[in-house]
Scaffold this active site. Sequence first.
Site, PDB file in Angstrom:
ATOM      1  N   THR A  98       0.874  -1.171   0.000  1.00 54.47           N
ATOM      2  CA  THR A  98       0.000   0.000   0.000  1.00 54.47           C
ATOM      3  C   THR A  98       0.907   1.216   0.000  1.00 54.47           C
ATOM      4  O   THR A  98       1.626   1.473   0.963  1.00 54.47           O
ATOM      5  CB  THR A  98      -0.924   0.007   1.220  1.00 54.47           C
ATOM      6  N   LYS A 173      -7.217   1.433  -2.960  1.00 50.60           N
ATOM      7  CA  LYS A 173      -6.843   1.024  -1.612  1.00 50.60           C
ATOM      8  C   LYS A 173      -7.036   2.171  -0.618  1.00 50.60           C
ATOM      9  O   LYS A 173      -7.404   1.944   0.544  1.00 50.60           O
ATOM     10  CB  LYS A 173      -5.385   0.547  -1.586  1.00 50.60           C
ATOM     11  N   LYS A 241       0.519   4.930   8.336  1.00 50.90           N
ATOM     12  CA  LYS A 241       1.153   5.293   7.056  1.00 50.90           C
ATOM     13  C   LYS A 241       0.112   5.384   5.945  1.00 50.90           C
ATOM     14  O   LYS A 241       0.094   6.345   5.157  1.00 50.90           O
ATOM     15  CB  LYS A 241       2.226   4.260   6.716  1.00 50.90           C
TER      16      LYS A 241
END
Length: 293
Positions: A98, A173, A241
């Site tokens: 990701t 995502k 993150k």
Amino acid sequence: MTKPIIGFIGTGVMGKSMVRNLLQAGYPVNVFTRTREKAEDLLNEGAEWQDNVAELAKEAEVIITIVGYPSDVEEVYYGESGILHNAREGAYVIDMTTSSPQLAEEIDKKAKEKNLHAYDAPVSGGDTGAKQGKLTIMVGGEAEHFEKIVPVFEVMGQNVVLQGPAGAGQHTKMCNQIAIASNMMGVVEAITYAEKAGLDPKTVLQSIEFGAAGSWSLSNLGPRMIDDNFDPGFYVKHFIKDMEIAIQSADRMELPVPGLKLAKSLYDELSKAGGSNDGTQALYKYYKMMAEQ
């Protein structure tokens, strides 16, 4: 039909199970990770070790990466020792980390210059989905060559969708993580409310997970919260993150995301309290602490 040689970089919580599924499906898999010990059980199961990224890239027809942060992606793809400089012409390079949509677009551009086929293909489904080969895989990249790598994706996941050109997988995502962030707050609040009301939270779950409140996080992470099981299926530090990337992308589009920013602020507090290496369900600990104050 001979299966392509796969080079796989990153054998953490997710990557290890993904490699195992590829091996069980009969694919020859070469692996590299910073700490060889993390890959020892895979080597015992038939994977081949490569000493560095460059050696792995030269041998593989399909190169898959799933590392920690965008900076890690840059490290393995760029430079004279990186994937793009060493991969054989016509190879497929697939980043399942990701990461930033903008970085995915940049890698795709540089890959085309070297006659490589690049895809960004982040996943969702956690450690359970990885073990069972039932991940959702969100793909960005060229449609022309996509069908050639679908069989590889289908070993690791059961919901594989080409979302659009380079970067589209990462943008999808981000949608996934935005939805999870606010949902996780709701799951935690529901469980702590049940406990505060004197209810058995496991019995409460039997009702609400099959109604309108049902979600993957409620059914899969709710029981872990109740059992005080905070082992990582997905690390808090990695979720922070992801949320930061999503906030940065939203800011570029001038899109307000107040729910996401609130969730990130709570996870930041959890991380400061020592929870960065817990699973994302550890947000329950933070809520419970607030409820007891």
